[in-house]
Design a protein around this motif. Structure first.
Motif, mmCIF file in Angstrom:
data_model
loop_
_atom_site.group_PDB
_atom_site.id
_atom_site.type_symbol
_atom_site.label_atom_id
_atom_site.label_comp_id
_atom_site.label_asym_id
_atom_site.label_seq_id
_atom_site.Cartn_x
_atom_site.Cartn_y
_atom_site.Cartn_z
ATOM 1 N N ILE A 5 0.850 -1.192 0.000
ATOM 2 C CA ILE A 5 0.000 0.000 0.000
ATOM 3 C C ILE A 5 0.888 1.245 0.000
ATOM 4 C CG2 ILE A 5 -1.795 1.283 1.225
ATOM 5 C CD1 ILE A 5 -2.574 -1.415 2.554
ATOM 6 N N PRO A 6 0.781 2.056 -1.063
ATOM 7 C CA PRO A 6 1.581 3.284 -1.102
ATOM 8 C C PRO A 6 1.213 4.197 0.066
ATOM 9 C CG PRO A 6 0.578 2.834 -3.247
ATOM 10 C CD PRO A 6 -0.041 1.885 -2.263
ATOM 11 N N GLY A 7 2.225 4.811 0.652
ATOM 12 C CA GLY A 7 1.973 5.685 1.790
ATOM 13 C C GLY A 7 1.970 4.932 3.105
ATOM 14 N N GLN A 8 1.977 3.630 3.035
ATOM 15 C CA GLN A 8 1.978 2.810 4.248
ATOM 16 C C GLN A 8 3.152 1.820 4.234
ATOM 17 O OE1 GLN A 8 -1.981 1.742 5.606
ATOM 18 N NE2 GLN A 8 -1.285 -0.350 5.982
ATOM 19 N N ASP A 9 3.290 1.107 3.133
ATOM 20 C CA ASP A 9 4.378 0.125 3.017
ATOM 21 C C ASP A 9 5.607 0.711 2.337
ATOM 22 O OD1 ASP A 9 3.074 -2.099 4.203
ATOM 23 O OD2 ASP A 9 1.812 -2.221 2.437
ATOM 24 N N PHE A 10 5.440 1.808 1.687
ATOM 25 C CA PHE A 10 6.517 2.536 0.994
ATOM 26 C C PHE A 10 5.902 3.822 0.497
ATOM 27 C CE2 PHE A 10 4.478 -0.533 -1.849
ATOM 28 C CZ PHE A 10 3.933 0.321 -2.803
ATOM 29 N N MET A 59 -0.692 -2.148 -10.785
ATOM 30 C CA MET A 59 -1.934 -2.264 -10.012
ATOM 31 C C MET A 59 -1.843 -1.582 -8.645
ATOM 32 S SD MET A 59 -2.262 -6.194 -8.596
ATOM 33 C CE MET A 59 -3.575 -5.901 -7.411
ATOM 34 N N TYR A 60 -0.630 -1.389 -8.164
ATOM 35 C CA TYR A 60 -0.469 -0.751 -6.844
ATOM 36 C C TYR A 60 -0.244 0.758 -6.930
ATOM 37 C CZ TYR A 60 -0.208 -5.492 -5.058
ATOM 38 O OH TYR A 60 -0.510 -6.789 -4.731
ATOM 39 N N ILE A 61 -0.187 1.280 -8.137
ATOM 40 C CA ILE A 61 0.009 2.726 -8.293
ATOM 41 C C ILE A 61 -1.358 3.405 -8.278
ATOM 42 C CG2 ILE A 61 0.953 4.543 -9.774
ATOM 43 C CD1 ILE A 61 2.853 2.433 -10.959
ATOM 44 N N ARG A 71 -7.734 0.993 -3.900
ATOM 45 C CA ARG A 71 -8.244 1.188 -2.540
ATOM 46 C C ARG A 71 -7.227 1.941 -1.683
ATOM 47 N NH1 ARG A 71 -10.513 -4.247 -0.162
ATOM 48 N NH2 ARG A 71 -8.286 -4.781 -0.097
ATOM 49 N N THR A 72 -6.306 2.629 -2.357
ATOM 50 C CA THR A 72 -5.220 3.303 -1.633
ATOM 51 C C THR A 72 -5.745 4.310 -0.623
ATOM 52 O OG1 THR A 72 -4.005 3.107 -3.699
ATOM 53 C CG2 THR A 72 -3.001 4.424 -1.972
ATOM 54 N N GLN A 73 -6.792 5.042 -1.006
ATOM 55 C CA GLN A 73 -7.306 6.076 -0.095
ATOM 56 C C GLN A 73 -7.804 5.465 1.209
ATOM 57 O OE1 GLN A 73 -10.146 8.650 -1.998
ATOM 58 N NE2 GLN A 73 -8.507 10.011 -2.715
ATOM 59 N N ALA A 74 -8.273 4.232 1.132
ATOM 60 C CA ALA A 74 -8.761 3.544 2.336
ATOM 61 C C ALA A 74 -7.627 2.794 3.038
ATOM 62 C CB ALA A 74 -9.867 2.571 1.962
ATOM 63 N N ARG A 75 -6.409 2.967 2.527
ATOM 64 C CA ARG A 75 -5.226 2.284 3.095
ATOM 65 C C ARG A 75 -5.403 0.768 3.079
ATOM 66 N NH1 ARG A 75 -0.837 5.276 5.759
ATOM 67 N NH2 ARG A 75 -1.136 7.315 4.850
ATOM 68 N N LEU A 76 -5.980 0.292 2.001
ATOM 69 C CA LEU A 76 -6.152 -1.151 1.812
ATOM 70 C C LEU A 76 -5.418 -1.555 0.543
ATOM 71 C CD1 LEU A 76 -9.959 -1.432 2.625
ATOM 72 C CD2 LEU A 76 -8.094 -2.414 3.973
ATOM 73 N N PRO A 77 -5.004 -2.815 0.476
ATOM 74 C CA PRO A 77 -4.289 -3.226 -0.734
ATOM 75 C C PRO A 77 -5.195 -3.218 -1.956
ATOM 76 C CG PRO A 77 -4.629 -5.100 0.753
ATOM 77 C CD PRO A 77 -5.055 -3.875 1.486
ATOM 78 N N ASN A 78 -4.647 -2.828 -3.077
ATOM 79 C CA ASN A 78 -5.418 -2.826 -4.325
ATOM 80 C C ASN A 78 -5.680 -4.261 -4.775
ATOM 81 O OD1 ASN A 78 -5.219 -0.110 -4.110
ATOM 82 N ND2 ASN A 78 -3.784 0.162 -5.813
ATOM 83 N N LEU A 79 -6.727 -4.405 -5.570
ATOM 84 C CA LEU A 79 -7.143 -5.737 -6.019
ATOM 85 C C LEU A 79 -7.319 -5.767 -7.529
ATOM 86 C CD1 LEU A 79 -9.966 -6.315 -3.363
ATOM 87 C CD2 LEU A 79 -7.672 -7.324 -3.305
#
Lengths: 459, 133
Positions: free
Chosen positions: A180-185, B29-31, B82-90
């Protein structure tokens, strides 16, 4: 000019008063002399080796260490402390599973990559070596777009070298597998990407060689002939001028991808370990089995070879192209189709060693070029920049050590090796000397040039 | 000689047929939406979903220059941001695309802007698609 100023610092009644002022001026002048691009490269270097992006502690330099030609091999890995961030999977509980395979990392220098996605992490991954980053300016461009990493598709975003760092941070810097960007890096900023790209492009050669070179050694000279012979070695077709661009007779087609059958090699070391080592399908998802062509000038010093570190020595890497795995691959068959006798690549042991000897010598020549460049740069640093000069000399010493290693590894040019050792001695003294640095550096450069003359006719 | 030329021609054709080198899409996917290097703010489309047509595999997105219809193929990747919710993207599917959701689209062909290479859609914390309130 600079020396006169330094003289004033040392003598005269006004020296005491003027020293700080002059020193400050020197620093300012030095700063003014640095071009914007030099500043960007320096910034990129700083980020590359120090910035962790608030992740697990790794930097770009963790896997691309400056002191090991920006790559990893088991011998270098063995010198690292147990708490080195490279081994983060061994001491961070969140990364213990599915982040790296410590055994394959330590034994074979392999890094885990999720190139086919981040689902089914137990089974879906590939193990790859760390490509060096030397000569990137010559080895990324292709008419189809930039090609980065082992399969030419290593970067997210627009796929450019500039975007590469973003993908690397997500894959390798994360604190947990949630990524998670901002959390894990944190992701690199636009400015950081610009700087890392500038630094990356500054590394190593800035242009390709123009073969043939007037080599002196009989065996390397023959190796060059075979390398360039499109009916025998055929190396120059995909590695034009020992670089990373292909040329099939109608001009350069830039950096290209090929399926050379490396994945079909029998008895690959990682497979022999018994660890899970899924097949790597190369470019794209799902992959087309092709991998990117690396430059060869830097090859001899940057083994193990191929995307999976399957072969340890440069001789073994050349011999691969004489084998069944290559000649039955799509690339091998294409070469055979272009051959009047329908032959792919067929070489004997002496020819394999000759090509490797050629690659060793051009690698040593490149190291000598870089050593001299670094030593010359160190000479331009005044007393106010002694630390910088020392760092440049240290980098030059690394290059010289590589020259010695690649030549000695092939039993090549012992006279040149002797001069390189002399160059090392002078450079080490120069790094320590307060008053004779310039003279000693000059002597080190002379010895480098003497070594070069042993390898190639002077132009 | 003919065989040599034929071989070279085959190789040239083979290389020419290689499609444009695409980026390693998997870390993409994580960006988060709007942060894809060299893409966001340059060649991607950012906007809100106007409508989805699962039969035609199309999506209408309302962007800065009006409503644009986008074609999805079996190679189009859909990611739930789901970055805004601080959750991993899917990884998502067409079923995750709903009217009103914020999306970013990267096109396979940056000039024609017709076929989507990937679509990122901002979703609620649960991971279930967030509908426009």
């Amino acid at each position: 000019m600079e020396r006169r100023v330094r003289g004033r610092l040392a003598v005269g009644p006004e020296g005491v008063l003027r020293a700080p002022v002059v020193a400050a001026c020197l620093v300012i002048l030095s700063a003014c002399n640095a071009s914007p691009s030099q500043d960007l490269v320096a910034k990129g270097r700083q980020i590359f080796f120090n910035e962790t992006f608030q992740g697990n502690g790794r930097t770009c330099g963790t896997c691309h260490p400056a002191e090991n030609n920006l790559t990893l091999d088991p011998a270098f890995i063995a010198t690292l402390a147990p708490n080195d961030p490279l081994f983060v999977a061994e001491f961070n509980p969140d990364l213990r599973k599915n982040f790296e395979n410590p055994r394959l990392m330590r034994q074979f220098g392999l890094i885990l990559e999720n190139l086919d996605g981040f689902v089914d992490l137990d089974k879906k991954f590939v193990m790859r070596g760390v490509p060096h980053m030397l000569g990137l300016r010559t080895s990324v461009d292709s008419p189809q777009g930039p090609r980065t990493g082992w399969s030419g598709d290593g970067a997210p975003g627009d796929g450019s070298l500039r975007s590469f760092a973003t993908g690397a941070v997500i894959q390798h810097f994360t604190k947990t597998l949630n990524r998670i960007p901002g959390q894990d890096f944190r992701l690199p900023t636009e400015e950081e990407l610009d700087a890392i790209e500038a630094f990356s492009l500054s590394l190593g050669r800035q242009q390709d060689l123009a073969l043939p070179l007037p080599l002196k050694g009989i065996v390397p000279k023959r190796g060059q002939e075979i390398f360039l012979d499109n009916s025998l070695g055929k190396c120059n077709r995909c590695h034009a001028n020992a670089g990373a661009t292909a040329n099939f007779g109608a001009g350069s087609i830039g950096n290209a991808n090929f399926n050379t059958g490396v994945e079909n090699l029998p008895d690959q070391p990682a497979d022999l370990s018994g660890e899970l080592n899924p097949a790597d399908d190369g470019f794209r998802t799902p992959g087309d089995g092709t991998f990117n062509t690396p430059p060869l000038v830097e090859a001899a010093e940057t083994g193990p070879f191929f995307h999976n570190n399957a072969i340890e020595t440069i001789e073994g890497a050349v011999a691969f192209y004489d084998g069944e795995a290559f000649n039955s691959s799509p690339a091998g068959k294409l070469l055979a189709a272009a051959d009047p006798d329908g032959v792919g690549i067929e070489l004997d042991g002496t020819q394999i060693v000759a090509i490797a000897a050629f690659l060793r010598v051009i690698n040593a020549l490149e190291n000598i070029r870089q050593s001299v460049e670094l030593l010359e740069s160190s000479r331009s640093k005044g007393i106010a920049h002694r630390a910088e000069a020392k760092e440049l000399i240290t980098r030059s010493l690394n290059e010289t050590q590589d020259s010695i290693r690649v030549l000695e590894g092939g039993g090549l040019h012992p006279e040149a090796v002797a001069h390189l050792r002399e160059a090392q001695t002078f450079a080490k003294k120069a790094a320590r000397s307060l008053f004779f640095r310039d003279r000693l550096t000059k002597q080190a450069i002379e010895e480098q040039n003497k070594a070069r003359v042993q390898l190639v006719e002077s132009s | 000689m003919r065989k040599l030329l034929a071989g070279i021609a085959v190789m040239g054709l083979w290389l020419a047929c290689l499609a444009q080198a695409h980026a390693q899409q998997m870390t993409e996917m994580y960006i988060p939406i709007g942060q894809s290097p060299g893409v966001s703010g340059k060649s991607s489309l950012m906007g809100a979903i106007e409508s989805v047509n699962p039969q035609k595999h199309t999506l209408a997105v309302s962007g800065p220059s009006g409503i644009q219809e986008i074609l999805l193929t079996d190679r189009t990747r859909i990611w739930l941001d789901r970055t805004q919710a601080r959750l991993p993207n899917l990884t998502g599917t067409l079923a995750n695309l709903h009217k009103g959701l914020k999306v970013e689209v990267k096109f396979r062909d940056a000039d024609q802007k017709r076929v989507a290479e990937w679509i990122k859609v901002q979703v609620a914390e649960s991971g279930a698609p967030a509908r426009k309130p």
